[in-house]
Design a protein around this motif. Structure first.
Motif, short mmCIF file in Angstrom:
data_model
loop_
_atom_site.label_atom_id
_atom_site.label_comp_id
_atom_site.label_asym_id
_atom_site.label_seq_id
_atom_site.Cartn_x
_atom_site.Cartn_y
_atom_site.Cartn_z
N TRP A 13 84.21 0.57 -35.95
CA TRP A 13 84.75 0.41 -34.61
C TRP A 13 86.20 0.88 -34.53
N GLU A 14 86.98 0.51 -35.52
CA GLU A 14 88.39 0.93 -35.53
C GLU A 14 88.52 2.44 -35.70
N GLU A 15 87.67 3.04 -36.54
CA GLU A 15 87.69 4.50 -36.68
C GLU A 15 87.35 5.17 -35.36
N PHE A 16 86.33 4.65 -34.69
CA PHE A 16 85.94 5.18 -33.38
C PHE A 16 87.09 5.05 -32.38
N ASN A 20 87.78 9.01 -33.86
CA ASN A 20 86.86 9.65 -34.78
C ASN A 20 85.49 9.83 -34.11
N TYR A 21 85.18 11.07 -33.75
CA TYR A 21 83.93 11.37 -33.04
C TYR A 21 82.71 11.10 -33.91
N ASN A 22 82.82 11.30 -35.22
CA ASN A 22 81.70 11.01 -36.12
C ASN A 22 81.35 9.53 -36.10
N SER A 23 82.35 8.68 -36.04
CA SER A 23 82.10 7.23 -35.96
C SER A 23 81.43 6.88 -34.64
N PHE A 24 81.86 7.52 -33.57
CA PHE A 24 81.23 7.32 -32.27
C PHE A 24 79.75 7.73 -32.32
N THR A 25 79.47 8.85 -32.95
CA THR A 25 78.10 9.34 -33.10
C THR A 25 77.26 8.37 -33.91
N VAL A 26 77.82 7.82 -34.98
CA VAL A 26 77.10 6.85 -35.80
C VAL A 26 76.78 5.60 -34.97
N ILE A 27 77.75 5.13 -34.19
CA ILE A 27 77.52 3.97 -33.33
C ILE A 27 76.38 4.27 -32.37
N ASP A 62 85.70 7.23 -23.22
CA ASP A 62 86.87 7.52 -22.39
C ASP A 62 87.95 6.44 -22.50
N ASN A 63 87.57 5.22 -22.82
CA ASN A 63 88.51 4.10 -22.86
C ASN A 63 88.70 3.53 -24.26
N LYS A 64 88.39 4.32 -25.27
CA LYS A 64 88.44 3.83 -26.66
C LYS A 64 89.80 3.27 -27.05
N ASN A 65 90.87 3.82 -26.48
CA ASN A 65 92.22 3.37 -26.84
C ASN A 65 92.54 1.99 -26.31
N THR A 66 91.81 1.54 -25.29
CA THR A 66 92.13 0.25 -24.67
C THR A 66 91.11 -0.84 -25.00
N LEU A 67 90.05 -0.48 -25.73
CA LEU A 67 89.03 -1.47 -26.07
C LEU A 67 89.54 -2.44 -27.12
N GLY A 68 89.03 -3.66 -27.05
CA GLY A 68 89.43 -4.67 -28.02
C GLY A 68 88.72 -4.50 -29.35
N LYS A 69 89.09 -5.34 -30.29
CA LYS A 69 88.45 -5.33 -31.61
C LYS A 69 87.11 -6.03 -31.52
N THR A 70 86.22 -5.67 -32.43
CA THR A 70 84.95 -6.38 -32.56
C THR A 70 84.52 -6.34 -34.01
N GLU A 71 83.89 -7.41 -34.42
CA GLU A 71 83.32 -7.44 -35.76
C GLU A 71 81.81 -7.27 -35.70
N ASN A 72 81.26 -7.19 -34.48
CA ASN A 72 79.83 -7.02 -34.33
C ASN A 72 79.58 -6.06 -33.16
N ILE A 73 79.41 -4.80 -33.48
CA ILE A 73 79.25 -3.76 -32.46
C ILE A 73 78.02 -4.02 -31.61
N LYS A 74 76.94 -4.45 -32.24
CA LYS A 74 75.69 -4.68 -31.52
C LYS A 74 75.88 -5.68 -30.38
N PHE A 75 76.49 -6.82 -30.67
CA PHE A 75 76.68 -7.83 -29.63
C PHE A 75 77.68 -7.36 -28.58
N TYR A 76 78.68 -6.61 -28.99
CA TYR A 76 79.64 -6.05 -28.04
C TYR A 76 78.91 -5.13 -27.06
N LEU A 77 78.07 -4.24 -27.58
CA LEU A 77 77.34 -3.30 -26.73
C LEU A 77 76.29 -4.01 -25.87
N PHE A 78 75.63 -5.02 -26.41
CA PHE A 78 74.66 -5.80 -25.63
C PHE A 78 75.33 -6.42 -24.41
N LYS A 79 76.46 -7.05 -24.66
CA LYS A 79 77.17 -7.72 -23.57
C LYS A 79 77.63 -6.69 -22.52
#
Length: 125
Positions: A13-16, A20-27, A62-79
């Motif tokens: 998440w932090e790399e994204f 980092n476009y590769n991290s975004f693609t992996v997500i 588009d808003n990656k610079n302003t997003l908060g931290k997360t330790e669980n990407i799945k739950f972040y995306l679900f919400k």
């Protein structure tokens, strides 16, 4: 093992967020299918779910610079997906109500006095 998974999510998440476009693609690749399945549990409208997922990924990139931290990407995306679906449904309902109102009132002619009263009571805009 769970700690490693959480650590990997946090690092990815932090790399994204760092651009980092590769991290975004992996997500995207890791979560697209599970997001789609989850979206269909929320609403049985495949097109709406697909639109919301696409909007979600465009928004987070588009808003990656302003997003908060997360330790669980799945739950972040679900919400975030659930929130998008609810907003789209509210907008869709509002548009349908406006269309119904316009359709029903387009054939009605009000007198001058009725129009003034409607304007005074905020019924016309």
């Amino acid at each position: 093992m769970f700690k490693d998974f959480v650590k990997e999510d946090a690092v990815l998440w932090e790399e994204f967020k760092g651009g980092n476009y590769n991290s975004f693609t992996v997500i995207y690749q890791n979560y697209i299918q599970v997001l789609y399945s989850y979206g269909l549990q929320v609403i049985k409208d495949p097109e709406l779910v697909e639109d919301c997922i696409q909007d979600l990924f465009i928004y987070i990139w588009d808003n990656k610079n302003t997003l908060g931290k997360t330790e669980n990407i799945k739950f972040y995306l679900f919400k975030a997906l659930r929130r998008r679906i609810v907003v789209k449904l509210k907008l869709k309902d509002r548009e349908e109500l406006n269309d119904d109102f316009t359709h029903h009132t387009s054939h009605v002619q009000m007198s001058y006095e009725q129009t003034l009263m409607a304007l005074n009571f905020g019924l016309l805009w």
